[in-house]
Design a protein around this motif. Sequence first.
Motif, mmCIF file in Angstrom:
data_model
loop_
_atom_site.group_PDB
_atom_site.id
_atom_site.type_symbol
_atom_site.label_atom_id
_atom_site.label_comp_id
_atom_site.label_asym_id
_atom_site.label_seq_id
_atom_site.Cartn_x
_atom_site.Cartn_y
_atom_site.Cartn_z
ATOM 1 N N CYS A 154 0.827 -1.203 0.000
ATOM 2 C CA CYS A 154 0.000 0.000 0.000
ATOM 3 C C CYS A 154 0.869 1.264 0.000
ATOM 4 O O CYS A 154 1.709 1.467 0.873
ATOM 5 C CB CYS A 154 -0.915 -0.012 1.214
ATOM 6 S SG CYS A 154 -1.871 1.506 1.297
ATOM 7 N N HIS A 155 0.612 2.123 -0.966
ATOM 8 C CA HIS A 155 1.449 3.318 -1.140
ATOM 9 C C HIS A 155 1.329 4.299 0.016
ATOM 10 O O HIS A 155 2.145 5.193 0.148
ATOM 11 C CB HIS A 155 1.075 4.006 -2.454
ATOM 12 C CG HIS A 155 -0.324 4.562 -2.426
ATOM 13 N ND1 HIS A 155 -0.592 5.838 -2.020
ATOM 14 C CD2 HIS A 155 -1.517 3.981 -2.683
ATOM 15 C CE1 HIS A 155 -1.901 6.033 -2.065
ATOM 16 N NE2 HIS A 155 -2.486 4.918 -2.461
ATOM 17 N N VAL A 156 0.294 4.141 0.839
ATOM 18 C CA VAL A 156 0.134 5.078 1.957
ATOM 19 C C VAL A 156 1.306 4.951 2.937
ATOM 20 O O VAL A 156 1.782 5.935 3.491
ATOM 21 C CB VAL A 156 -1.213 4.850 2.681
ATOM 22 C CG1 VAL A 156 -1.339 5.747 3.903
ATOM 23 C CG2 VAL A 156 -2.369 5.084 1.723
ATOM 24 N N PHE A 167 -2.205 5.109 10.158
ATOM 25 C CA PHE A 167 -2.856 4.265 9.160
ATOM 26 C C PHE A 167 -2.686 2.798 9.536
ATOM 27 O O PHE A 167 -1.558 2.331 9.728
ATOM 28 C CB PHE A 167 -2.212 4.553 7.794
ATOM 29 C CG PHE A 167 -2.855 3.820 6.643
ATOM 30 C CD1 PHE A 167 -4.173 4.076 6.282
ATOM 31 C CD2 PHE A 167 -2.133 2.894 5.902
ATOM 32 C CE1 PHE A 167 -4.755 3.413 5.199
ATOM 33 C CE2 PHE A 167 -2.709 2.234 4.824
ATOM 34 C CZ PHE A 167 -4.023 2.497 4.473
ATOM 35 N N PRO A 170 -4.318 -1.969 4.835
ATOM 36 C CA PRO A 170 -5.464 -2.715 4.304
ATOM 37 C C PRO A 170 -5.858 -3.921 5.145
ATOM 38 O O PRO A 170 -7.043 -4.152 5.383
ATOM 39 C CB PRO A 170 -5.008 -3.151 2.912
ATOM 40 C CG PRO A 170 -3.547 -2.817 2.813
ATOM 41 C CD PRO A 170 -3.264 -1.764 3.825
ATOM 42 N N CYS A 202 -6.898 5.776 2.406
ATOM 43 C CA CYS A 202 -7.018 4.819 1.300
ATOM 44 C C CYS A 202 -7.773 5.474 0.149
ATOM 45 O O CYS A 202 -8.890 5.946 0.322
ATOM 46 C CB CYS A 202 -7.759 3.571 1.779
ATOM 47 S SG CYS A 202 -8.333 2.530 0.434
ATOM 48 N N ASN A 203 -7.132 5.484 -1.025
ATOM 49 C CA ASN A 203 -7.843 6.032 -2.183
ATOM 50 C C ASN A 203 -8.145 4.950 -3.212
ATOM 51 O O ASN A 203 -8.042 5.150 -4.407
ATOM 52 C CB ASN A 203 -7.087 7.216 -2.793
ATOM 53 C CG ASN A 203 -5.682 6.836 -3.188
ATOM 54 O OD1 ASN A 203 -5.206 5.768 -2.829
ATOM 55 N ND2 ASN A 203 -5.022 7.682 -3.956
ATOM 56 N N ILE A 204 -8.475 3.784 -2.692
ATOM 57 C CA ILE A 204 -8.965 2.617 -3.427
ATOM 58 C C ILE A 204 -8.228 2.311 -4.724
ATOM 59 O O ILE A 204 -8.834 2.016 -5.743
ATOM 60 C CB ILE A 204 -10.503 2.695 -3.638
ATOM 61 C CG1 ILE A 204 -10.916 3.972 -4.369
ATOM 62 C CG2 ILE A 204 -11.229 2.632 -2.310
ATOM 63 C CD1 ILE A 204 -12.420 3.925 -4.756
ATOM 64 N N THR A 205 -6.898 2.283 -4.652
ATOM 65 C CA THR A 205 -6.103 1.943 -5.842
ATOM 66 C C THR A 205 -6.092 0.448 -6.120
ATOM 67 O O THR A 205 -5.674 0.027 -7.188
ATOM 68 C CB THR A 205 -4.653 2.395 -5.629
ATOM 69 O OG1 THR A 205 -4.193 1.812 -4.399
ATOM 70 C CG2 THR A 205 -4.541 3.901 -5.538
ATOM 71 N N LYS A 206 -6.480 -0.361 -5.160
ATOM 72 C CA LYS A 206 -6.564 -1.819 -5.288
ATOM 73 C C LYS A 206 -5.217 -2.525 -5.413
ATOM 74 O O LYS A 206 -5.159 -3.691 -5.805
ATOM 75 C CB LYS A 206 -7.443 -2.229 -6.483
ATOM 76 C CG LYS A 206 -8.835 -1.648 -6.417
ATOM 77 C CD LYS A 206 -9.778 -2.406 -7.317
ATOM 78 C CE LYS A 206 -11.102 -1.649 -7.399
ATOM 79 N NZ LYS A 206 -12.109 -2.363 -8.157
ATOM 80 N N CYS A 207 -4.120 -1.846 -5.110
ATOM 81 C CA CYS A 207 -2.813 -2.511 -5.183
ATOM 82 C C CYS A 207 -2.736 -3.633 -4.155
ATOM 83 O O CYS A 207 -2.124 -4.673 -4.389
ATOM 84 C CB CYS A 207 -1.694 -1.522 -4.915
ATOM 85 S SG CYS A 207 -1.886 -0.007 -5.825
ATOM 86 N N CYS A 208 -3.373 -3.417 -2.991
ATOM 87 C CA CYS A 208 -3.354 -4.444 -1.951
ATOM 88 C C CYS A 208 -4.044 -5.705 -2.448
ATOM 89 O O CYS A 208 -3.545 -6.822 -2.268
ATOM 90 C CB CYS A 208 -4.030 -3.913 -0.686
ATOM 91 S SG CYS A 208 -5.659 -3.190 -0.950
ATOM 92 N N THR A 219 -10.098 -4.459 -1.370
ATOM 93 C CA THR A 219 -10.637 -3.134 -1.673
ATOM 94 C C THR A 219 -12.141 -3.197 -1.940
ATOM 95 O O THR A 219 -12.918 -2.467 -1.325
ATOM 96 C CB THR A 219 -9.907 -2.525 -2.886
ATOM 97 O OG1 THR A 219 -8.524 -2.837 -2.795
ATOM 98 C CG2 THR A 219 -10.098 -1.025 -2.940
ATOM 99 N N LEU A 223 -12.805 -2.571 2.020
ATOM 100 C CA LEU A 223 -12.503 -1.150 2.191
ATOM 101 C C LEU A 223 -13.602 -0.246 1.639
ATOM 102 O O LEU A 223 -14.044 0.677 2.318
ATOM 103 C CB LEU A 223 -11.148 -0.833 1.559
ATOM 104 C CG LEU A 223 -9.981 -1.705 2.070
ATOM 105 C CD1 LEU A 223 -8.671 -1.301 1.428
ATOM 106 C CD2 LEU A 223 -9.875 -1.628 3.581
HETATM 107 S S1 SF4 Z 1 -6.796 0.187 -2.041
HETATM 108 FE FE1 SF4 Z 1 -5.351 -0.903 -0.793
HETATM 109 S S2 SF4 Z 1 -3.345 -0.358 -1.615
HETATM 110 FE FE2 SF4 Z 1 -4.819 1.159 -2.380
HETATM 111 S S3 SF4 Z 1 -4.746 2.818 -0.894
HETATM 112 FE FE3 SF4 Z 1 -6.397 1.482 -0.265
HETATM 113 S S4 SF4 Z 1 -5.442 0.108 1.214
HETATM 114 FE FE4 SF4 Z 1 -3.778 1.069 0.083
#
Ligand code: SF4
Lengths: 251, 183
Positions: A154-156, A167, A170, A202-208, A219, A223
Amino acid sequence: MSYDAHFRVWRGDDEKGELVDYPVAVNEGEVVLDIIHRLQQTQAQDLAVRWNCKAGKCGSCSVEINGKPRLACMTRMSTFTEEEVITVTPLRTFPVIRDLVTDVSFNYTKAREIPSFAPPPDVEPGDYRMQQVDVERSQEFRKCIECFLCQNTCHVVRDHEENKENFAGPRYLMRVAELDMHPLDAADRKEAAQEEHGLGYCNITKCCTEVCPEHIKITDNALIPLKERVVDRKYDPVVWLGKKIFKRAGA
Amino acid sequence: MRPAVLIDEVTKAQERALLPYSSATEGGENPFVVQLELQKTMNELVGIIRKSEEMEQALKALQEIATKARTVTVEGGRAFNPGWHLALDLRNMLLVSLCVAKAALERQESRGGHTRDDFPVMDSDWRHQLLVLSANGEDDVHLVRQEQVPMRPELLDLFELDELKKYYTGEELGGHRAGEAAK
Ligand code: SF4
Ligand code: SF4
Ligand code: FES
């Protein structure tokens, strides 16, 4: 069928380190962890790596392979060409202890910050009654093996040490979602999700979701629904009006 | 009273744990090589189908491995060093291997996961024989036979006699309700 692969493994400790090149034999059917073990047996006895089950179920062997967060025991050598250089580095988000082993205590701290399951006070243990359909939703999250690959990705918090304090990551926001969706959990977790566990980061990038070895839709299923629940509460006109009146009465 | 730490014991354990670092100067074996040898020995000689000659051979090989295990040497520091961890674990692996090999050689029948090529059938007389092994130092184990505690008669009565006969000796079944009724 065997061949010699070119491995490049990060060696070092909490102070310094470097990538070291190793030519190493690879046999048919092997995974990256097997090769790391071969390196220990043949050329680098003290190469530190954490592992346990070799079956993708304990979540110990998380590393980054060619920059991708993965389980070393579930990454097949057959997914690489024979010529490819295979670079194995420790998880980047957590401090290195030695070589491929990192200190993942950040995650345990975050886990402890979430209040545990809280059934309604008037329901005695043994009297818990739930409908299967109500339980199903959070069941997916129970598949988590705590490999912390999502936390690492997660980029956060990746490369943002300063966000770690605020934070939960995820995996632990998912834990909040799981409890919030639990049919028998009576605690109010929505405000804490936003205020204490940092859901807003979390800006829901879905990388997790992308790196989860258990293919949990972190996500989409945890999330985003949790965000919706929080928003529902925040912008609920009745709650809003209630708060206004309460404030006025208090003023 | 709180139990007191026996400092001498701690020092001894510490010295033993650090031995692989001091043997380094004397050129001992790599723990990973010793582990592979142990694995291979147990896999080939005390594997799924067992024979007495092979197990005797294994016990001999284990003696040699024990000598090597005692003098393995490790490189690198003490922080998260898998070579050192293995050097420590080897002692336990060796003891467990010795227990398995010794008990398997002693048990002259086939039962459950223990299959003897030279004694291919299950023998009821062996069912109530327990083989108890205990460590005798670092690289020896001691075997004693112990009688299994008999099943209480009222529990035995819960099972059909025909079923029990497959596993139990006549003597053990003397008090079964079916036998009593026939009298
Ligand atoms: S979707 Fe997942 S990787 Fe993306 S910001 Fe939210 S918690 Fe982090
Ligand atoms: S949610 Fe998935 S990626 Fe995250 S810790 Fe659990 S199993 Fe690993
Ligand atoms: S060793 Fe358990 S998940 Fe890889």
